[in-house]
Structures are given as C-alpha cells and as structure tokens.
Enzyme design. Structure first.
Site: not given
Length: 349
Positions: A34, A117, A135
């Site tokens: 991520e 996020y 996102d």
DNA sequence: GAAGCGTGGAA
DNA sequence: TTTCCAAGCTT
C-alpha cells in the site's frame, strides 16, 4: 444500489489482476504494498515491491536494516519519505508493539506514513474492518457513478465522495470491495479514454447517462512548477591509487532527504549560472563542464549544471559534512534520479 | 487548507 | 513539448 455492489464484486472476482500481494493477508506485506503504491502506478512499482519484500521479508528484518540500505532499494521510486517512514514505523512496531502489527483502524493510522487511505486499506484487507478506501481511482469511479461535480481534491468533495460510497459499500467483504473499486478505476473507469463500451454500469452511471464522463472527476488545478538553477560541484581526486568523489547525505532538506549528492550552489536564473560558468577560474585543479541536465519534478523544474573539479593531490576541501567516497562505495549509496544521471555521465555507475 | 514531496508514462 | 496523472501523507 445493491445491484452496483454485487456487480462490482462479481466483476472483481473474474477480472482482478494477479498481483503478488493478492495472495496474502499478512499485514506487513499489505502495508508495504500500500505504501509503495501511494501515488504510484502498478507498472512502476511492481518490481520495487518484489525486491523490497525479498530483501526485507518481515517487519523485524526491516527494523534491523540500515537506512542507507533501505533507501538504496527504494532508489528511483520517488517520495522517499515513504521509505523513511516505513523504516521508522518498523522499529516502532518491534520496539513498542512487541512486533505485533496493529489490528484496529485507530492503531494502524498511528504508524508514520499511514494516512486515512492506507489505514482503511490495511484494515479492510487484513482484518475485515468495514472501512472504505478513497484513493484517486475511487474518487474517479464514484464521482462519475454519482455525477459528483465538486472538486474531489477538496475536503468538501472528499466528504461528498465518502457519503456516496456508503450507499454501495460492502461491510461483508470490505477488502475485496475496496480493491474492486480501485481495480475498476484503474482498468475500466480510467482517467483518459474510459472504457464505457466495456463497462457494466452504463445503466447506473449518472455521468454516462448525462454524457459528462470525460468532465469528471473535477479537480482544483495544481500550481505550475517553479524553476531552480543549480551548479553541482563534482570534486574528484586520486587517493592511494583509487578514484574518489566528494558527496554528502541530505539530512536537513525536505526533498531527497536521506539521499546522497554532490555539493551544489543555487542561482536565481539560467543567466546568472552561465555568467558563473563562463568566468574562468581554477582554484584547486582543472575544471570542466559536464552535460547540463533538466530534471522535472511535480512541483519544481531543476536546471542542473554539473562541473567536474579534478584534484592533483590531497588538498582538503571545506564542504560541511561531505566525505570522499570511492567508486565502489558509491554503488551502495542511495541517490536521486538526477544525481544518478550525473554519476552515469561520469561513468561511475 | 494549501503546499511540498519523485518519477515515468501517456496523450 | 507540455500537461496530466498514479493504490496519499505530512507539515
């Protein structure tokens, strides 16, 4: 809106790309993926992910690595604070959390470099937390699906997107649903030339119905990059039969913090740089001009004029914190794309 | 809230 | 060539 949720989940299960981190729920590996893919395309970051987790397969090994080595693996990927924050947070997990990865949203988001996020992504994928991700892909997909014209890069627009997601979000399969939204945005509901012909939401998509797909998402425009003009001073010497260059580690600067580079002097225009370069002077040895480089950043345009200053002996140079490095040692130093270009022109890398 | 932080690919 | 954009976060 139930139909959107189910169609999206079904589409994802059939069409999702086979990516390395989709075979695991290990929060460490998901965390790394991520962070690497913050503001970064899959194509650009995929090999970095593979290298990173091969070299640092778990949080303990990452925590015990040196910053230079970790930054070297990250070299070329950009946004280097991501790497420094990963390193910092790995040590935090080992030293403060007994090596146990946090498993609640509030604890995950405490990690440095983890924002709304990333915390939502890790939480939903690894721990089935019902936290929607927002996102760039999701902003685009949702703003088109609901024809939201507010600028998505404002707090107000974010709130509107967030409220809209609630209408279709799956608390039952939050991880798959979050990844489905992103995957759909990345591969079908693309920024340019979206594949509306190949989209299963023509009936539900308000933007499609109104013919305004290409006008969304709406964004506040970024400022034009500012120009900077730098002379990089490449000091070179022979010492005990080996070639050495003078470099220093950027510790206090914001950009490229932690990376190594040649000492530089900044000027306020290309004209003043040319005036400086045309002034013949040889303080310690022979001076030659290297290939000028233009380096484009998202917020700066750097015009770099490297000069090579070769020494005849071991005359000391008074440059703060800079040290002499052999060509072999330089191979292990993390450097920016710009400095790497200079090193290439020198034949060092 | 706005600016700063990298790089590379596509149009 | 220029502009925009890409699985955002920090200050």
């Amino acid at each position: 809106m139930k139909v959107v949720r189910e169609k999206l989940l079904e589409w994802y299960k059939i069409n999702k790309r086979d990516l390395p981190w989709r075979h695991t729920k290990d929060p460490y590996l998901i965390w790394i993926s991520e962070v690497i893919f913050q503001q970064t395309r899959i194509d650009q970051g995929l090999e970095y992910y593979k290298r990173f987790v091969q070299r640092f397969p778990n949080v303990k090994i990452l925590a015990e690595s040196s910053e230079d080595e970790m930054l070297k693996v990250w070299q070329g990927l950009g946004y280097y604070s991501r790497a420094r924050n990963l390193h910092y947070s790995a040590k935090y997990i080992i030293n403060e959390l007994n090596g146990k990865f946090p498993n609640t949203y509030d604890e995950i988001i405490k990690l440095k470099g983890v924002g709304p996020y990333t915390a939502a992504a890790i939480g939903s994928i690894c721990f089935d937390l019902p936290t929607p991700v927002i996102d760039g892909n999701v902003q685009r997909f949702i703003s088109r699906l609901f024809a939201i014209s507010e600028a998505v890069n404002t707090s107000k627009g974010q709130k509107t997107i967030s409220n809209a997601i609630e209408k279709i979000f799956s608390k039952k399969e939050p991880g798959d649903f979050n990844q489905a939204m992103m995957e759909y945005g990345a591969t079908v509901c693309k920024p340019v030339n979206p594949e509306c012909d190949n989209c299963c939401f023509n009936e539900e998509c308000f933007a499609f119905q109104r013919g305004i797909v290409n006008e969304l998402p709406n964004k506040v425009k970024a400022n034009a990059p500012k120009s900077r003009f730098l002379i990089y001073k490449v000091y070179k010497r022979m010492c005990d039969g080996e070639t050495q260059y003078l470099l220093y580690k950027r510790d206090n600067e914001s950009i490229w913090k932690g990376l190594y580079e040649f000492p530089f002097e900044e000027f306020n225009s290309k004209k003043s740089i040319e005036a400086e370069l045309n002034e013949p002077k040889s303080l310690y040895g022979s001076v030659s001009h290297l290939e000028p480089l233009k380096h484009q950043l998202s917020h700066q345009t750097i015009f770099a004029f490297p000069i090579l200053i070769e020494f005849d002996d071991k005359l000391p140079i008074n440059v703060t914190l800079a040290e002499w490095y052999s060509v072999d040692q330089i191979q292990d130093l993390p450097v920016s794309k710009l400095i790497n270009s200079v090193l290439k022109s020198l034949g060092v890398v």
